[in-house]
Motif scaffolding. Structure first.
Motif, PDB file in Angstrom:
ATOM      1  N   UNK A   1       0.843  -1.184   0.000  1.00 25.09           N
ATOM      2  CA  UNK A   1       0.000   0.000   0.000  1.00 25.09           C
ATOM      3  C   UNK A   1       0.886   1.244   0.000  1.00 25.09           C
ATOM      4  N   UNK A   2       0.597   2.166  -0.893  1.00 24.17           N
ATOM      5  CA  UNK A   2       1.370   3.406  -0.967  1.00 24.17           C
ATOM      6  C   UNK A   2       0.916   4.313   0.161  1.00 24.17           C
ATOM      7  N   UNK A   3       1.882   4.689   1.000  1.00 22.51           N
ATOM      8  CA  UNK A   3       1.528   5.487   2.163  1.00 22.51           C
ATOM      9  C   UNK A   3       1.998   6.928   2.061  1.00 22.51           C
ATOM     10  N   UNK A   4       2.789   7.248   1.030  1.00 28.32           N
ATOM     11  CA  UNK A   4       3.318   8.594   0.897  1.00 28.32           C
ATOM     12  C   UNK A   4       3.358   8.980  -0.572  1.00 28.32           C
ATOM     13  N   UNK A   5       3.188  10.261  -0.838  1.00 31.80           N
ATOM     14  CA  UNK A   5       3.402  10.760  -2.197  1.00 31.80           C
ATOM     15  C   UNK A   5       4.908  10.899  -2.399  1.00 31.80           C
ATOM     16  N   UNK A   6       5.327  10.893  -3.658  1.00 35.87           N
ATOM     17  CA  UNK A   6       6.752  11.045  -3.970  1.00 35.87           C
ATOM     18  C   UNK A   6       7.301  12.343  -3.381  1.00 35.87           C
ATOM     19  N   UNK A   7       6.531  13.418  -3.498  1.00 37.33           N
ATOM     20  CA  UNK A   7       6.995  14.713  -2.983  1.00 37.33           C
ATOM     21  C   UNK A   7       7.159  14.676  -1.458  1.00 37.33           C
ATOM     22  N   UNK A   8       6.281  13.946  -0.782  1.00 42.30           N
ATOM     23  CA  UNK A   8       6.376  13.833   0.682  1.00 42.30           C
ATOM     24  C   UNK A   8       7.601  13.014   1.089  1.00 42.30           C
ATOM     25  N   UNK A   9       7.858  11.953   0.365  1.00 34.78           N
ATOM     26  CA  UNK A   9       9.021  11.114   0.668  1.00 34.78           C
ATOM     27  C   UNK A   9      10.316  11.897   0.415  1.00 34.78           C
ATOM     28  N   UNK A  10      10.353  12.616  -0.680  1.00 35.10           N
ATOM     29  CA  UNK A  10      11.525  13.438  -0.980  1.00 35.10           C
ATOM     30  C   UNK A  10      11.722  14.503   0.105  1.00 35.10           C
ATOM     31  N   UNK A  11      10.638  15.110   0.535  1.00 40.65           N
ATOM     32  CA  UNK A  11      10.690  16.108   1.611  1.00 40.65           C
ATOM     33  C   UNK A  11      11.220  15.480   2.901  1.00 40.65           C
ATOM     34  N   UNK A  12      10.776  14.275   3.199  1.00 38.47           N
ATOM     35  CA  UNK A  12      11.255  13.571   4.402  1.00 38.47           C
ATOM     36  C   UNK A  12      12.769  13.349   4.321  1.00 38.47           C
ATOM     37  N   UNK A  13      13.251  12.906   3.172  1.00 37.84           N
ATOM     38  CA  UNK A  13      14.677  12.622   2.987  1.00 37.84           C
ATOM     39  C   UNK A  13      15.497  13.902   3.116  1.00 37.84           C
ATOM     40  N   UNK A  14      15.083  14.958   2.421  1.00 40.52           N
ATOM     41  CA  UNK A  14      15.857  16.204   2.454  1.00 40.52           C
ATOM     42  C   UNK A  14      15.793  16.865   3.835  1.00 40.52           C
TER      43      UNK A  14
END
Length: 187
Positions: A3-16
Motif C-alpha cells: 500500500x502506498x503510504x506517501x506521495x513522492x513529494x512527501x518522501x523526498x521532503x522527508x529525505x531532504x
C-alpha cells in the motif's frame, strides 16, 4: 506491491529534511526548487544535487557532488551561449557516486516506506563519503590542478570527447596555478 503510504513529494521532503538536520550539512542551505544543498564562500561553491525520478511506487535519487570556482568560469561568461541561470548553476568539477567508486549512482526509496531506515542510512553514508571526497580533494585551485591537470600532462588521463567549456576551465586553472606548464598544456 504494498500500500502506498506517501506521495513522492512527501518522501523526498522527508529525505531532504532528515539530511538538513545532519551536522555535515550545517553550513549548507537547501534550495528546494533545484534540490541542491549549497554552500558558498566567496568565489567558491560546494553543492550536492539530488535529481529525482519517480516510477510507479519508487523514487530514485541520483546525487551529484560538485564544486565551482567562479574564477574559472567568469572570464568565459560573455562567450557562453547558455543562459545566465545555467551558468550560475553549473559547477567546475562534478561527480556521481559511481564515478567515485560506489556500486551505483541510483538510490531507491519505496513510497510504502519499506526498509526506509536501512536504505536511508546507506544513502546518507555514501552521500557523505562522496561529498567529503569531492569537497576535500577539490577544496582549492591547487588541489583541483593536482587532480585534473597533472594527470592530463602526464598522459594518465584522457581529455573528454564532448563539450568545450571544460577546456577553457582547465586552461584557466593551469594558467593560474602553474603558468610554467600553460604552454605545454595548451598543446
Amino acid at each position: 506491491s504494498g500500500r502506498i503510504s506517501m506521495k513522492a513529494s512527501e518522501l523526498l521532503e522527508k529525505i531532504t529534511t532528515l539530511l538538513s538536520t545532519e551536522e555535515f550539512f550545517r553550513d549548507f542551505k537547501f534550495q528546494k526548487s533545484n534540490r541542491f544543498f549549497i554552500s558558498k564562500n566567496g568565489g567558491f561553491r560546494k553543492d550536492v544535487r539530488l535529481p529525482c525520478a519517480h516510477y510507479y511506487d519508487v523514487i530514485h535519487l541520483h546525487p551529484t557532488y560538485g564544486v565551482k570556482f567562479d574564477i574559472l568560469l567568469n572570464w568565459f561568461k560573455k562567450y557562453n551561449f547558455r543562459t545566465t541561470q545555467d551558468q550560475r548553476d553549473d559547477y567546475s568539477f562534478g561527480f556521481t557516486s559511481s564515478m567515485l567508486g560506489k556500486k551505483s549512482s541510483d538510490y531507491e526509496f519505496s513510497l510504502d516506506g519499506k526498509d526506509f531506515d536501512t536504505k536511508f542510512e546507506f544513502f546518507k553514508k555514501e552521500l557523505f563519503e562522496c561529498s567529503n571526497w569531492v569537497f576535500t580533494n577539490y577544496a582549492t585551485l591547487d588541489l583541483a590542478y593536482q587532480h585534473e591537470i597533472i594527470p592530463l600532462l602526464n598522459g594518465d588521463k584522457e581529455m573528454p570527447d564532448g563539450g568545450i567549456e571544460w577546456a577553457f576551465e582547465d586552461l584557466t586553472l593551469c594558467r593560474i596555478v602553474s603558468p610554467q606548464n600553460y604552454e605545454a598544456f595548451k598543446k
